[in-house]
Design an enzyme around this catalytic site. Structure first.
Site, PDB file in Angstrom:
ATOM      1  N   TYR A  37       0.890  -1.222   0.036  1.00 35.73           N
ATOM      2  CA  TYR A  37       0.149   0.007   0.000  1.00 35.73           C
ATOM      3  C   TYR A  37       1.034   1.317   0.155  1.00 35.73           C
ATOM      4  O   TYR A  37       1.995   1.267   0.575  1.00 35.73           O
ATOM      5  CB  TYR A  37      -0.859   0.034   1.246  1.00 35.73           C
ATOM      6  CG  TYR A  37      -1.869  -0.914   1.230  1.00 35.73           C
ATOM      7  CD1 TYR A  37      -2.645  -1.345   0.215  1.00 35.73           C
ATOM      8  CD2 TYR A  37      -2.362  -1.781   2.403  1.00 35.73           C
ATOM      9  CE1 TYR A  37      -3.754  -2.356   0.229  1.00 35.73           C
ATOM     10  CE2 TYR A  37      -3.429  -2.493   2.520  1.00 35.73           C
ATOM     11  CZ  TYR A  37      -3.911  -2.938   1.472  1.00 35.73           C
ATOM     12  OH  TYR A  37      -4.908  -3.893   1.592  1.00 35.73           O
ATOM     13  N   HIS A 193     -12.398   3.270   6.358  1.00 35.36           N
ATOM     14  CA  HIS A 193     -11.082   2.552   6.306  1.00 35.36           C
ATOM     15  C   HIS A 193     -10.661   1.684   7.409  1.00 35.36           C
ATOM     16  O   HIS A 193      -9.599   0.980   7.207  1.00 35.36           O
ATOM     17  CB  HIS A 193     -10.031   3.539   5.928  1.00 35.36           C
ATOM     18  CG  HIS A 193     -10.078   3.943   4.280  1.00 35.36           C
ATOM     19  ND1 HIS A 193     -10.079   5.490   4.086  1.00 35.36           N
ATOM     20  CD2 HIS A 193     -10.019   3.510   3.242  1.00 35.36           C
ATOM     21  CE1 HIS A 193     -10.214   5.604   2.838  1.00 35.36           C
ATOM     22  NE2 HIS A 193     -10.058   4.115   2.364  1.00 35.36           N
ATOM     23  N   ARG A 223      -6.023   7.204  -8.527  1.00 37.85           N
ATOM     24  CA  ARG A 223      -5.347   6.198  -8.098  1.00 37.85           C
ATOM     25  C   ARG A 223      -5.687   4.571  -8.589  1.00 37.85           C
ATOM     26  O   ARG A 223      -6.957   4.467  -8.798  1.00 37.85           O
ATOM     27  CB  ARG A 223      -5.080   5.959  -6.636  1.00 37.85           C
ATOM     28  CG  ARG A 223      -6.355   5.912  -5.955  1.00 37.85           C
ATOM     29  CD  ARG A 223      -6.048   5.849  -4.438  1.00 37.85           C
ATOM     30  NE  ARG A 223      -5.191   4.781  -4.016  1.00 37.85           N
ATOM     31  CZ  ARG A 223      -5.554   3.608  -3.278  1.00 37.85           C
ATOM     32  NH1 ARG A 223      -7.108   3.377  -3.375  1.00 37.85           N
ATOM     33  NH2 ARG A 223      -4.620   2.733  -2.851  1.00 37.85           N
ATOM     34  N   ASN A 225      -6.515   0.684  -7.434  1.00 39.04           N
ATOM     35  CA  ASN A 225      -6.410  -0.331  -6.522  1.00 39.04           C
ATOM     36  C   ASN A 225      -7.048  -1.646  -7.249  1.00 39.04           C
ATOM     37  O   ASN A 225      -7.275  -1.720  -8.267  1.00 39.04           O
ATOM     38  CB  ASN A 225      -7.541   0.018  -5.505  1.00 39.04           C
ATOM     39  CG  ASN A 225      -7.574  -0.990  -4.298  1.00 39.04           C
ATOM     40  OD1 ASN A 225      -6.457  -1.301  -3.811  1.00 39.04           O
ATOM     41  ND2 ASN A 225      -8.770  -1.638  -3.992  1.00 39.04           N
ATOM     42  N   GLU A 265      -9.369  -1.242  -9.978  1.00 37.50           N
ATOM     43  CA  GLU A 265     -10.182  -0.134  -9.815  1.00 37.50           C
ATOM     44  C   GLU A 265      -9.484   1.150 -10.000  1.00 37.50           C
ATOM     45  O   GLU A 265      -8.583   1.323  -9.536  1.00 37.50           O
ATOM     46  CB  GLU A 265     -10.795   0.016  -8.408  1.00 37.50           C
ATOM     47  CG  GLU A 265     -11.622  -1.347  -7.940  1.00 37.50           C
ATOM     48  CD  GLU A 265     -12.047  -1.301  -6.437  1.00 37.50           C
ATOM     49  OE1 GLU A 265     -12.811  -1.905  -5.851  1.00 37.50           O
ATOM     50  OE2 GLU A 265     -11.393  -0.398  -5.546  1.00 37.50           O
ATOM     51  N   TYR A 316      -6.583  -9.836   3.900  1.00 40.16           N
ATOM     52  CA  TYR A 316      -7.530  -8.967   3.529  1.00 40.16           C
ATOM     53  C   TYR A 316      -8.306  -8.928   2.195  1.00 40.16           C
ATOM     54  O   TYR A 316      -9.401  -8.994   2.132  1.00 40.16           O
ATOM     55  CB  TYR A 316      -7.163  -7.471   3.792  1.00 40.16           C
ATOM     56  CG  TYR A 316      -8.039  -6.371   3.696  1.00 40.16           C
ATOM     57  CD1 TYR A 316      -9.059  -6.078   4.442  1.00 40.16           C
ATOM     58  CD2 TYR A 316      -7.958  -5.623   2.187  1.00 40.16           C
ATOM     59  CE1 TYR A 316     -10.018  -5.033   4.120  1.00 40.16           C
ATOM     60  CE2 TYR A 316      -8.617  -4.671   1.878  1.00 40.16           C
ATOM     61  CZ  TYR A 316      -9.706  -4.374   2.800  1.00 40.16           C
ATOM     62  OH  TYR A 316     -10.672  -3.232   2.591  1.00 40.16           O
ATOM     63  N   LYS A 317      -7.438  -9.216   1.054  1.00 40.68           N
ATOM     64  CA  LYS A 317      -8.072  -9.501  -0.122  1.00 40.68           C
ATOM     65  C   LYS A 317      -8.577 -10.675  -0.505  1.00 40.68           C
ATOM     66  O   LYS A 317      -8.942 -10.869  -1.773  1.00 40.68           O
ATOM     67  CB  LYS A 317      -7.034  -9.151  -1.219  1.00 40.68           C
ATOM     68  CG  LYS A 317      -6.574  -7.714  -1.248  1.00 40.68           C
ATOM     69  CD  LYS A 317      -5.297  -7.346  -2.438  1.00 40.68           C
ATOM     70  CE  LYS A 317      -4.930  -5.975  -2.137  1.00 40.68           C
ATOM     71  NZ  LYS A 317      -5.534  -4.951  -2.638  1.00 40.68           N
TER      72      LYS A 317
END
Ligand code: HEM
Length: 343
Positions: A37, A193, A223, A225, A265, A316-317
């Site tokens: 990140y 978040h 950005r 993602n 994204e 998390y993903k």
């Protein structure tokens, strides 16, 4: 350019595919062999022809099918679109921004005629021709944000700015990567978040918020993602987890190329003129691994990136089960070449 819109589905028989043209313009998000990140923001300015950055609001071959899928989601679950009462000016700002960009950059598909407050909007791919009074919601079939985001690809959040923070006070969210507008509505930047690992500790969100509070009108920022999705499913919401969660268990070494999709994204952020709110556009692009490896440098890089991920991001993903299957399958596309940073 005239776009040929595909007739396809993002559920049930999953007939979604990318044309060769669309594969070539896919926004591959990795500019090096590892990923972590960061505050990866840059000015949202026009990029190369035939790239997703050619126009600032991108319309592609999946437009009509995506809008049909959105309509289905909303029919089942109207809470995917919500706006708090004080967001009406921001809703009109959003309508204006999306209509102007689509009409300016795709004149063969969209037309906006303004005669004072009396506006005519023509959307040819969807067969819409409506005349309405800007500022008067009674003249549209839906509230303004819902009206225009039923006709624009991507998810949309409108965040209000007050008390040195941003508040998620409106949105149209039907194609999200496992988060819920209904849960997040009314939350502030740090609160929504909250579930993201690592990024808080390394100061990503402090810096990003500071930057966004100073975002200027006419200078949008963007950005990228990414995550992965099993099957080309747009609606991977927590609300529908029972429908898509079990798909993760269906990936095998034989079908991973077809089933596993990289989901990118392209997020753009726009200061809105009347309301001073910020429009956050989350434009989702899907590509199967089979399609992705047709570009050799992507096939080489993706397994390296997947190997580099910290355990917190893997978890998390939602990659825990299928990451090793992806890495093994992709290994044959990594020729071992030393690469330098850059897409
Ligand atoms: C994830 C919204 C701007 C970085 C998320 C999530 C939401 C969200 C809803 C999912 C959280 C969950 O798991 O429930 C927004 C909105 C923004 C915004 C509305 C603008 C107003 C930013 C910016 C950055 C950022 C500017 C960084 C520079 C991230 C990261 C994740 C995330 C790193 C985790 C994504 C992943 O690993 O897949 N954001 N965000 N966000 N956001 Fe934002």
């Amino acid at each position: 350019m005239t776009i040929t819109f595909r007739n396809e589905t993002f559920r049930d028989d999953f007939t979604f595919r990318n044309s060769l043209y669309n594969i070539r313009r896919f926004p591959f998000p990795f500019d090096r062999d590892e990923y972590m990140y960061s505050v990866n923001m840059e000015p949202h300015v026009r990029g190369k022809k035939d790239s997703v950055f050619e126009n600032l609001i991108d319309v592609d071959e999946h437009y009509v099918a995506e809008m049909q899928d959105r309509a289905m989601v909303l029919k089942e679950d109207p809470l995917r679109c919500q706006a708090l009462p004080h967001m009406m000016a921001a809703q009109w700002d959003t309508l204006e921004l999306l209509m102007e960009h689509q009409a300016q950059d795709y004149p063969e598909h969209f037309t906006l005629e303004k005669n004072g407050d009396r506006w005519r909007w023509i959307n040819r791919p969807m067969g819409i021709d409506d005349t309405f009074t800007f500022g008067d919601p009674a003249t549209l079939p839906y509230p303004p944000m819902e009206y225009i985001t039923r006709q624009a690809q991507g998810d949309f959040c409108i965040v209000d700015q007050r008390d040195n923070n941003l508040w998620m006070d409106a949105g149209m969210v039907t194609t999200q990567a496992d988060w819920s507008l209904d849960f997040d509505i009314g939350m502030n930047f740090m609160e929504w978040h909250g579930p993201v690992p690592l990024a808080h500790q390394i100061g990503v969100f402090d810096r990003a918020l500071k930057f966004l509070l100073n975002l200027q009108q006419g200078k949008p920022t963007r950005r990228l993602n990414w995550t992965t999705t099993v099957n080309p499913r747009l609606d991977t919401s927590p609300e529908n987890y029972p429908k898509w969660g079990p798909d993760r268990m269906t990936v095998t070494p034989d079908n991973v190329g077809e089933k596993m999709h990289l989901r990118v994204e392209l997020q753009s952020l726009w200061r809105l003129p009347r309301s001073n709110a910020i429009l956050f556009v989350i434009r989702c692009y899907l590509i199967s691994l089979n399609e992705l490896v047709t570009v050799p440098k992507w096939g080489r890089r993706l397994p390296r990136v997947l190997k580099s991920l910290p355990p917190e991001i893997i978890d998390y993903k939602g990659l825990t089960r299928n990451r090793p299957i992806m890495i093994d399958w992709l290994a044959k596309y990594d020729d071992g070449a030393v690469t330098s940073p850059g897409i």
